[in-house]
Write a protein that holds these residues in place. Structure first.
Motif, PDB file in Angstrom:
ATOM      1  N   SER A 124       7.625 -29.297  41.678  1.00 31.82           N
ATOM      2  CA  SER A 124       8.290 -28.148  41.245  1.00 31.82           C
ATOM      3  C   SER A 124       8.711 -26.993  41.716  1.00 31.82           C
ATOM      4  O   SER A 124       8.100 -26.704  42.622  1.00 31.82           O
ATOM      5  N   LEU A 125       9.767 -26.293  41.475  1.00 33.62           N
ATOM      6  CA  LEU A 125       9.977 -25.135  42.194  1.00 33.62           C
ATOM      7  C   LEU A 125       9.671 -23.838  41.114  1.00 33.62           C
ATOM      8  O   LEU A 125       9.598 -24.009  40.034  1.00 33.62           O
ATOM      9  N   SER A 126       9.848 -22.690  41.850  1.00 33.52           N
ATOM     10  CA  SER A 126       9.647 -21.543  41.102  1.00 33.52           C
ATOM     11  C   SER A 126      10.733 -20.841  40.446  1.00 33.52           C
ATOM     12  O   SER A 126      11.489 -20.671  41.254  1.00 33.52           O
ATOM     13  N   GLY A 127      10.688 -20.788  39.280  1.00 36.84           N
ATOM     14  CA  GLY A 127      12.052 -20.400  38.649  1.00 36.84           C
ATOM     15  C   GLY A 127      12.030 -18.756  38.513  1.00 36.84           C
ATOM     16  O   GLY A 127      12.296 -18.087  37.517  1.00 36.84           O
ATOM     17  N   ASN A 132      16.158 -18.982  42.139  1.00 29.32           N
ATOM     18  CA  ASN A 132      17.233 -19.600  41.382  1.00 29.32           C
ATOM     19  C   ASN A 132      18.450 -19.098  41.939  1.00 29.32           C
ATOM     20  O   ASN A 132      19.443 -19.887  42.122  1.00 29.32           O
ATOM     21  N   ARG A 161      14.057 -27.918  35.830  1.00 27.31           N
ATOM     22  CA  ARG A 161      12.864 -28.055  35.850  1.00 27.31           C
ATOM     23  C   ARG A 161      12.079 -26.619  36.211  1.00 27.31           C
ATOM     24  O   ARG A 161      11.046 -26.439  35.839  1.00 27.31           O
ATOM     25  N   ALA A 162      12.690 -26.054  37.266  1.00 27.39           N
ATOM     26  CA  ALA A 162      12.021 -24.952  37.803  1.00 27.39           C
ATOM     27  C   ALA A 162      12.058 -23.909  36.773  1.00 27.39           C
ATOM     28  O   ALA A 162      11.154 -22.942  36.954  1.00 27.39           O
ATOM     29  N   ASN A 163      12.801 -23.788  35.823  1.00 28.35           N
ATOM     30  CA  ASN A 163      13.128 -22.632  34.593  1.00 28.35           C
ATOM     31  C   ASN A 163      12.385 -23.183  33.380  1.00 28.35           C
ATOM     32  O   ASN A 163      12.658 -22.694  32.342  1.00 28.35           O
ATOM     33  N   HIS A 252       3.514 -24.382  40.861  1.00 28.51           N
ATOM     34  CA  HIS A 252       4.241 -25.489  41.261  1.00 28.51           C
ATOM     35  C   HIS A 252       3.443 -26.345  42.169  1.00 28.51           C
ATOM     36  O   HIS A 252       2.545 -26.032  42.783  1.00 28.51           O
TER      37      HIS A 252
END
Length: 480
Positions: A124-127, A132, A161-163, A252
């Motif tokens: 996962s990425l960091s939202g 972004n 998914r990041a958010n 993440h």
């Protein structure tokens, strides 16, 4: 498997019909636009109204693709019958030409949709606002390389998914549509369908590279605006919600790509688009539509069946979004035939519209006219219509690869084609129907639980954000 079988049957039927359609559509025929009544655009207006109003008035009924098909068929079929009955061979040829463009359109969008659905960004990425913004910037760059559809389908799911933990995220998807699904695709003919059609009509492959200042200005302003907007929304959530939202979105797992073999299939689609336009293996002539679409279909099938089911499951991959696009745009491509024909005849001086003669000659006029119609009509045929009109102003007939001859007439031709190209690509972002990926991204986001704005709500974003940017672009590049 049932949805796949249905899609395969539809694709097979389309491919079987395309040789007949293509051969007929390539014949010379007089424009029926000078004779069509203005009332013939009513079905198109009604379809646009349905897309705008029914999601609000009857949301549960509208969410079923079969009901979208009913609306498209009810508005499109009678018009098709009228064109064939009232205008005979010419009307049929116009419909067949629209069928070829629709088949090519769906073949490209569908293949990219299937292939990108087999690539899973694990972890996962960091939202955060900066992350972004970075994803949108990457998407804007990728859009000119793998096309706005390819870039959109690759990045929308990781962005969502990041958010996941964010409460307000509709604006993130809206800016994604602005940047990745539209404005980023200006630099190569692979970026957006209008530019690809221009390439087929004789525009050199590298010609669009010179549009980098316009590309940089629009995408740069959008990225700055988005970052400020997203940071404000994020800070508001930080104040209103318990706990640290920054800590939550920064949790993440390590990033890894699964299904990387699909990048080879993605490259194959890009190579197919390039080779077909260059006429490789066909004596320099563009490939027949059935060959191009058939090659894309085979690549998509190879991707689908070589991808593990677990990847599709983790991606929440389904055919619903592409079926929705196929159904709605089937109606759009049919009902817009009179609108485009009338526009073409008007531009060529063969008729007036509401008593007005065509009077455009300056780049800024072509930029806004192309853009305004690209917002509601498909931007690819709109591009060709105004390119043909501009060529006529310079005395160039629209035969074969006529845009090469048009550009050879001098600097004025380059200015006009630049305005037409930018208008078609940029302003396809003004509405959900301006460009194919717009609807697909919206459908995927809604499937992922994002409450997207309706037709008019989305236009409120575009009017407030995009239109001022386009005014600035006009003043800098297209004042004439």
């Amino acid at each position: 498997m049932i949805p796949l079988l249905r899609c395969a049957m539809l694709a097979a039927l389309t491919l079987l019909l395309m040789p007949i359609v293509a051969s007929a559509a390539e014949e010379d025929h007089a424009s029926i636009g000078r004779d069509l009544p203005l009332a013939s655009v009513i079905p198109f207006a009604a379809l646009l109204g349905s897309i705008a109003i029914l999601p609000l008035a009857a949301p549960h009924w509208w969410e079923h693709n079969r009901n979208k098909f009913v609306v498209s068929a009810v508005l499109g079929a009678p018009l098709a019958i009228y064109l064939a009955a009232a205008y005979g061979h010419e009307g049929i040829l116009q419909l067949e030409h629209a069928g070829v463009e629709y088949a090519s359109f769906i073949a490209l969008l569908g293949s990219l949709f299937v292939i990108s659905g087999g690539i899973y960004v694990q972890g996962s990425l960091s939202g955060t606002p900066i992350l972004n913004t970075t994803i949108l910037a990457m998407g804007g760059l990728m859009a000119s390389i793998v096309g706005t559809t390819g870039a959109s389908m690759l990045l929308i799911r990781p962005l969502l998914r990041a958010n996941t933990s964010r409460q307000r995220k509709a604006h993130i998807v809206v800016f994604f549509i602005f940047l990745v699904s539209n404005c980023g695709g200006l630099l190569t003919p692979l970026g957006d369908p209008p530019l690809f059609l221009g390439f087929l009509k004789g525009v050199p492959f590298e010609w669009t590279f010179q549009l980098w200042p316009e590309w940089l200005m629009v995408n740069g302003l959008l990225l700055v605006t988005f970052n400020l907007w997203d940071q404000a929304v994020f800070n508001k959530e930080e104040r209103e919600r318990a706990g640290s939202q920054l800590e939550q979105v920064q949790r993440h797992e390590p990033i890894a790509l699964v299904g990387m073999h699909n990048f080879l299939f993605l490259a194959a689609i890009v190579a197919t688009v390039y080779a077909s336009g260059q006429g490789m293996g066909n004596d320099g002539e563009p490939w027949p539509p059935i060959v191009q679409a058939g090659a894309m279909a085979l690549v998509a099938l190879a991707s689908y069946f070589s991808t593990a089911t677990s990847i599709h499951t983790r991606n929440h991959f389904g055919f619903g979004p592409i079926i929705e696009v196929a159904v709605l745009f089937a109606g759009i491509f049919v009902t817009m035939v009179p609108a485009l024909a009338i526009l073409n005849a008007w531009g060529q001086g063969e008729r007036d519209v509401l008593g007005l003669a065509f009077g455009m000659a300056e780049p800024w006029q072509f930029f806004w006219a192309t853009g305004a119609l690209s917002s509601f009509l498909d931007n690819a045929p709109t591009y060709l219509t105004f390119a043909a009109t501009a060529s006529g102003l310079e005395g160039v007939s629209t035969d074969g690869r006529y845009l090469a001859a048009f550009l050879d007439t001098g600097p004025k031709a380059h200015e006009l084609l630049a305005a037409i190209s930018c208008g078609a690509v940029f302003m396809g972002a003004n509405t959900y129907i301006g460009n194919g990926p717009n609807f697909m991204v919206k459908a995927i986001a809604e499937h992922g639980g994002v409450r997207m704005p309706g037709f008019f709500g989305y236009m409120a974003y575009s009017i407030g954000i995009l239109i001022p940017i386009f005014i600035a672009v006009t003043l800098v590049f297209f004042r004439g």
